[in-house]
Scaffold this motif. Structure first.
Motif, short mmCIF file in Angstrom:
data_model
loop_
_atom_site.label_atom_id
_atom_site.label_comp_id
_atom_site.label_asym_id
_atom_site.label_seq_id
_atom_site.Cartn_x
_atom_site.Cartn_y
_atom_site.Cartn_z
N UNK A 30 11.33 2.92 2.16
CA UNK A 30 12.31 2.85 3.25
C UNK A 30 12.67 4.25 3.73
N UNK A 31 12.90 5.14 2.79
CA UNK A 31 13.27 6.52 3.14
C UNK A 31 12.14 7.22 3.87
N UNK A 32 10.89 6.96 3.44
CA UNK A 32 9.74 7.59 4.09
C UNK A 32 9.57 7.12 5.53
N UNK A 33 9.74 5.82 5.75
CA UNK A 33 9.63 5.29 7.12
C UNK A 33 10.77 5.81 7.99
N UNK B 15 15.61 -7.28 7.71
CA UNK B 15 16.78 -6.42 7.51
C UNK B 15 16.42 -5.14 6.77
N UNK B 16 15.31 -5.16 6.02
CA UNK B 16 14.90 -3.99 5.25
C UNK B 16 14.21 -2.93 6.10
N UNK B 17 13.81 -3.29 7.33
CA UNK B 17 13.12 -2.33 8.19
C UNK B 17 13.84 -2.23 9.54
N UNK B 18 15.12 -2.48 9.53
CA UNK B 18 15.92 -2.39 10.77
C UNK B 18 16.30 -0.93 11.03
N UNK B 19 15.27 -0.09 11.24
CA UNK B 19 15.50 1.34 11.43
C UNK B 19 15.98 1.64 12.84
N UNK C 86 0.83 -1.21 0.00
CA UNK C 86 0.00 0.00 0.00
C UNK C 86 0.86 1.27 0.00
N UNK C 87 2.14 1.09 0.32
CA UNK C 87 3.05 2.23 0.32
C UNK C 87 3.18 2.90 1.67
N UNK C 88 4.33 3.53 1.88
CA UNK C 88 4.62 4.15 3.17
C UNK C 88 3.78 5.41 3.40
N UNK D 295 10.38 -0.83 -1.46
CA UNK D 295 11.10 0.12 -2.31
C UNK D 295 11.99 1.06 -1.50
N UNK D 296 12.98 1.61 -2.17
CA UNK D 296 13.89 2.56 -1.53
C UNK D 296 13.14 3.80 -1.06
N UNK D 297 12.13 4.22 -1.85
CA UNK D 297 11.34 5.39 -1.48
C UNK D 297 10.56 5.14 -0.20
#
Length: 327
Positions: A95-98, A121-125, A60-62, A91-93
């Motif tokens: 990830x950047x938004x989160x 690993x993709x959401x290890x903020x 659904x998108x960030x 997506x990279x976009x």
């Protein structure tokens, strides 16, 4: 944080206002992941959960998730937004938004990522708390099953029965929860090991483990009984042969990587850490040379069947008989 520590953490954090802005629910047990999500849902007032508890898909998108997180809760002090099905395709976009949101998260909002295996690993903020939902030990499973048994109709379970249940289901909580419900309906008072044996069918992987264990221990009668059970369950002889090849190949690699961490070896073999325990338990009964000979012989039989030089049933029987001898 382990799954088993999550409820106590959430209860305490809600009381003292120390909830993390973000949690990452990950691991190989789907039942544990769903159970963890239910704990997060319980943070909001049930009467207003329609307004304050939102489940979105990662696809659904960030933007939509961040908009929801920044919306003030309705008649409550908390808002929980769950982003499910997080995969390697985030997506990279997004990830950047989160990451941008978590640099200054909304007060009173909790973001929960539910990840497919390996996607955490993709959401290890920074500031995100990981919730480990990998398969539990038998002792940890015993605590959860104990809670299930106390629910009406209340039952007791022998320790040997629990061990049989965990072994037959390979520790998968989805199956365990289902089987406990069946056993409670079937049994009065105490659930015995015999009840579990009668009511709970073993996973094919567990049957192959039993077959390999019997072969490695020289228990020929047991090996033939397990083989008969596999065929009675409807497995084709070629399927049994393929499963034997895969299992012996895993045992060989488990022995070759004996000194390495379980998580790394399990990832290398493409199996769950819980399954690796059974692989290593049996592989210790073989030498590396014998395992290599077994793998080579099984591969040769597979090739003979695929090229039409052997029938699959005769090849399967030869495989078992040869494995029971000193290959």
């Amino acid at each position: 944080m382990k799954y088993t520590a999550l409820k106590a953490h959430l209860d305490a954090a809600k009381r003292d206002g120390s909830l993390k802005p973000c949690y990452v629910v990950c691991g190989d047990d789907a039942w544990l992941r769903q159970s963890a999500v239910s704990m997060f849902r319980a943070l909001v007032d049930a009467d207003y959960a329609t307004f304050n508890y939102t489940v979105l898909s990662a696809t659904d998108g960030a933007e939509e998730a961040v908009f929801t997180l920044n919306t003030f809760p309705v008649f409550d002090i908390l808002r929980v937004t769950v982003v499910s099905d997080v995969s390697d395709k985030l997506s990279a976009a997004d990830k950047a938004a989160y990451e941008h949101y978590l640099a200054s998260p909304a007060q009173g909002s909790v973001l929960v990522f539910v990840c497919e295996d390996g996607a955490e690993k993709n959401v290890a903020f920074k500031g995100a708390e990981r919730v480990d939902c990998n398969r539990l030990s038998e002792e940890e499973i015993a605590v959860i099953v104990g809670g299930m048994l106390k629910e009406p109709p209340e039952r007791r379970m022998q320790r040997s029965a629990l061990h049989e249940l965990v072994t037959r289901t390979m520790g998968d909580m989805s199956r365990i929860a289902c089987e406990v419900g069946k056993l409670k309906a079937y049994c009065d008072g105490e659930i015995s090991r015999e009840d579990v044996s009668v009511m709970t069918s073993a996973e094919p992987d567990f049957q192959i483990f039993r077959l390999s264990d019997a072969v490695g221990s020289g228990e020929k009668e047991m090996a033939l009984r397990v083989l008969t059970a596999l065929l009675d369950d409807g497995l084709r002889p070629m399927t049994v042969l393929n499963m034997l090849y895969s299992y012996y190949r895993r045992m060989l690699h488990a022995e070759l990587h004996k000194g390495e961490p379980d998580a790394e070896v399990a990832a290398l073999l493409g199996i769950k850490p819980g399954a690796l325990y059974h692989v290593r338990r049996v592989s210790g009964k073989y030498s590396q040379v014998r395992l290599k000979n077994c793998v080579d012989h099984l591969h040769a039989l597979q090739f003979a069947v695929l090229t039409g030089r052997r029938g699959e049933e005769s090849a399967m029987h030869e495989a078992v008989l040869t494995l029971m001898s000193k290959v």
